[in-house]
Design a protein around this motif. Structure first.
Motif, PDB file in Angstrom:
ATOM      1  N   SER A 166       0.773  -1.238  -0.064  1.00 17.47           N
ATOM      2  CA  SER A 166       0.172   0.072  -0.165  1.00 17.47           C
ATOM      3  C   SER A 166       0.791   1.287  -0.024  1.00 17.47           C
ATOM      4  O   SER A 166       0.214   2.377  -0.246  1.00 17.47           O
ATOM      5  CB  SER A 166      -1.003   0.055   0.985  1.00 17.47           C
ATOM      6  N   THR A 167       2.215   1.133   0.422  1.00 19.20           N
ATOM      7  CA  THR A 167       2.898   2.436   0.320  1.00 19.20           C
ATOM      8  C   THR A 167       4.201   2.259  -0.834  1.00 19.20           C
ATOM      9  O   THR A 167       4.703   3.297  -0.711  1.00 19.20           O
ATOM     10  CB  THR A 167       3.858   2.362   1.629  1.00 19.20           C
ATOM     11  N   ARG A 168       4.369   1.254  -1.403  1.00 24.41           N
ATOM     12  CA  ARG A 168       5.564   1.107  -2.392  1.00 24.41           C
ATOM     13  C   ARG A 168       4.912   0.851  -3.776  1.00 24.41           C
ATOM     14  O   ARG A 168       3.740   0.148  -3.984  1.00 24.41           O
ATOM     15  CB  ARG A 168       6.499  -0.066  -1.840  1.00 24.41           C
ATOM     16  N   ALA A 169       5.525   1.465  -4.736  1.00 20.53           N
ATOM     17  CA  ALA A 169       5.046   1.110  -6.135  1.00 20.53           C
ATOM     18  C   ALA A 169       5.661  -0.389  -6.419  1.00 20.53           C
ATOM     19  O   ALA A 169       6.455  -0.931  -5.837  1.00 20.53           O
ATOM     20  CB  ALA A 169       5.904   2.107  -7.262  1.00 20.53           C
ATOM     21  N   ASP A 170       4.924  -0.793  -7.337  1.00 23.36           N
ATOM     22  CA  ASP A 170       5.139  -2.368  -7.929  1.00 23.36           C
ATOM     23  C   ASP A 170       6.613  -2.659  -8.264  1.00 23.36           C
ATOM     24  O   ASP A 170       7.336  -3.501  -7.944  1.00 23.36           O
ATOM     25  CB  ASP A 170       4.160  -2.715  -8.897  1.00 23.36           C
ATOM     26  N   GLU A 171       6.918  -1.440  -9.110  1.00 21.91           N
ATOM     27  CA  GLU A 171       8.478  -1.621  -9.344  1.00 21.91           C
ATOM     28  C   GLU A 171       9.577  -1.833  -8.042  1.00 21.91           C
ATOM     29  O   GLU A 171      10.456  -2.502  -8.192  1.00 21.91           O
ATOM     30  CB  GLU A 171       8.941  -0.401 -10.131  1.00 21.91           C
ATOM     31  N   THR A 172       9.252  -0.898  -7.083  1.00 18.96           N
ATOM     32  CA  THR A 172      10.182  -1.018  -5.860  1.00 18.96           C
ATOM     33  C   THR A 172       9.979  -2.468  -5.108  1.00 18.96           C
ATOM     34  O   THR A 172      10.887  -2.986  -4.694  1.00 18.96           O
ATOM     35  CB  THR A 172       9.586   0.205  -4.684  1.00 18.96           C
ATOM     36  N   LEU A 173       8.655  -2.913  -5.236  1.00 14.22           N
ATOM     37  CA  LEU A 173       8.476  -4.307  -4.390  1.00 14.22           C
ATOM     38  C   LEU A 173       9.414  -5.189  -5.357  1.00 14.22           C
ATOM     39  O   LEU A 173       9.791  -6.337  -4.856  1.00 14.22           O
ATOM     40  CB  LEU A 173       7.147  -4.577  -4.278  1.00 14.22           C
ATOM     41  N   ASN A 208       5.647   6.437  -3.831  1.00 15.55           N
ATOM     42  CA  ASN A 208       4.696   6.206  -2.556  1.00 15.55           C
ATOM     43  C   ASN A 208       3.089   6.501  -2.936  1.00 15.55           C
ATOM     44  O   ASN A 208       2.312   6.565  -2.052  1.00 15.55           O
ATOM     45  CB  ASN A 208       5.281   7.379  -1.614  1.00 15.55           C
ATOM     46  N   LYS A 209       2.843   5.971  -4.157  1.00 17.81           N
ATOM     47  CA  LYS A 209       1.544   5.958  -4.499  1.00 17.81           C
ATOM     48  C   LYS A 209       0.672   7.350  -4.113  1.00 17.81           C
ATOM     49  O   LYS A 209       1.273   8.338  -4.497  1.00 17.81           O
ATOM     50  CB  LYS A 209       0.757   4.901  -3.890  1.00 17.81           C
TER      51      LYS A 209
END
Length: 347
Positions: A24-31, A209-210
């Motif tokens: 909920s707090t990180r972009a898909d690319e970061t994950l 951070n969405k």
């Protein structure tokens, strides 16, 4: 639950739980980058027969560290992998998956100058020199707008790429399309003066951070003029597949919006000193590999977009901007902007 208060969990289950928590707090690319960095650790645990994180010890972490070093990885790669591992183990400590105190025993190697030459923040002096060169030799160009916005707003690469024409506000009449939108932070809107750009989180172009990364950022009139000149003169009118009109467009090809890799390459090129004058590294510009296509990052003086951001934040702090003001502008925590960027650098 065991007598030591730990609850059994496999390494893969814990990684999935951690990444789900961050969703909920990180972009898909970061994950995706976090999962990629933890992949060697999961494979190592499987090879070593560690199927319960309750049994993980500081000696195990040390052996994993030693194995990674033996593979000949660059220090910067080790820094990324072990830094992410430390964050993961901190999460595991909070959910009673590993012994208390284990995260503190994970040593993240520091990255010296030789290993992070392209990650050194761009200094204000170099930024002003590059801005001047672009204004003289590449005025009204897409490259100029990229550099101006990165430096002036301190935004991330993803934020820059996400901007649409409708996110640029130059005159009072432009504000009408914002004032009646329920999903806009009206308080932030009232606090910012024209001209400004509004960074928005959209599924096709997510912010790191969405929704928490959404914000209006004021522009100086000079920077706003450069953006308008580019739009009026050299921007190629193209529309995305989702009917959006990107600010930074491509001239041809399947995709209308410029790619992240293209932005990186453009920034590498702009920050090569020999593009505007002589080479400070005594290289022969007729044979230098850094002048070849896709090899621009091999110039010791070139920078990627992130050092533009960190240099911009450093400059704001050195100019006396309060940490909380800088943090809101660049979408970082006040602690981070104060601790990480309040150092002078002439890189």
């Amino acid at each position: 639950m065991r007598g030591d208060g730990l609850e059994p969990i496999t390494p893969r289950e814990a990684v999935d739980m951690w990444l789900d928590r961050l969703q909920s707090t990180r972009a898909d690319e970061t994950l995706k980058s976090y999962r990629y960095r933890l992949k060697p650790f999961l494979e190592w645990c499987e090879k070593e027969g560690i199927d319960n994180l309750n049994d993980l010890t500081s000696r195990d972490v040390f052996r994993f560290d030693s194995d990674r070093r033996a593979d000949g990885l660059k220090v910067s790669t080790l820094n990324n992998q072990l830094g992410t591992l430390k964050q993961f183990i901190q999460f595991c400590e909070r959910i009673d998956a590993v012994p208390q105190g284990l995260p503190a025993k994970v040593e993240v190697p520091s990255v010296d100058l030789a290993d992070r030459v392209n990650d050194e923040p761009l200094s204000a002096n170099r930024a002003e020199t590059i801005r001047g060169n672009l204004n003289r030799y590449a005025r009204e160009s897409r490259r100029q707008v990229m550099l101006e916005l990165l430096w002036h707003t301190g935004c991330r690469l993803g934020g820059l790429r996400a901007l649409d024409l409708r996110d640029c506000f130059f005159e009072e009449s432009d504000l009408e399309r914002l004032r009646h939108q329920d999903d806009i932070n009206q308080a932030a809107l009232e606090a910012v003066e024209l001209p400004f750009v509004y960074f928005r989180h959209r599924s096709e172009t997510p912010l790191k951070n969405k929704r928490e990364g959404e914000r209006p950022v004021a522009l100086s009139q000079d920077v706003a003029d450069r953006v308008r000149e580019y739009i009026d003169v050299n921007r190629v009118e193209r529309t995305d597949s989702d009917e959006r009109r990107p600010l930074l467009t491509t001239e041809k090809g399947k995709h209308a919006r410029v790619s992240k890799s293209s932005i990186r390459r453009e920034i590498y090129i702009m920050t090569q000193p020999c593009r505007w004058g002589s080479c400070p590294h005594n290289r022969d510009t007729t044979t230098c590999e850094a002048l070849e296509h896709t090899l621009e990052a091999r110039c010791p003086s070139s920078r990627s977009p992130h050092p533009i951001r960190s240099g911009s934040i450093t400059h704001m702090r050195d100019e006396g901007w309060p940490p909380e003001v800088v943090a809101e502008r660049v979408n970082a925590t006040p602690e981070s902007s104060s601790r990480t960027y309040s150092t002078n650098t002439e890189s």
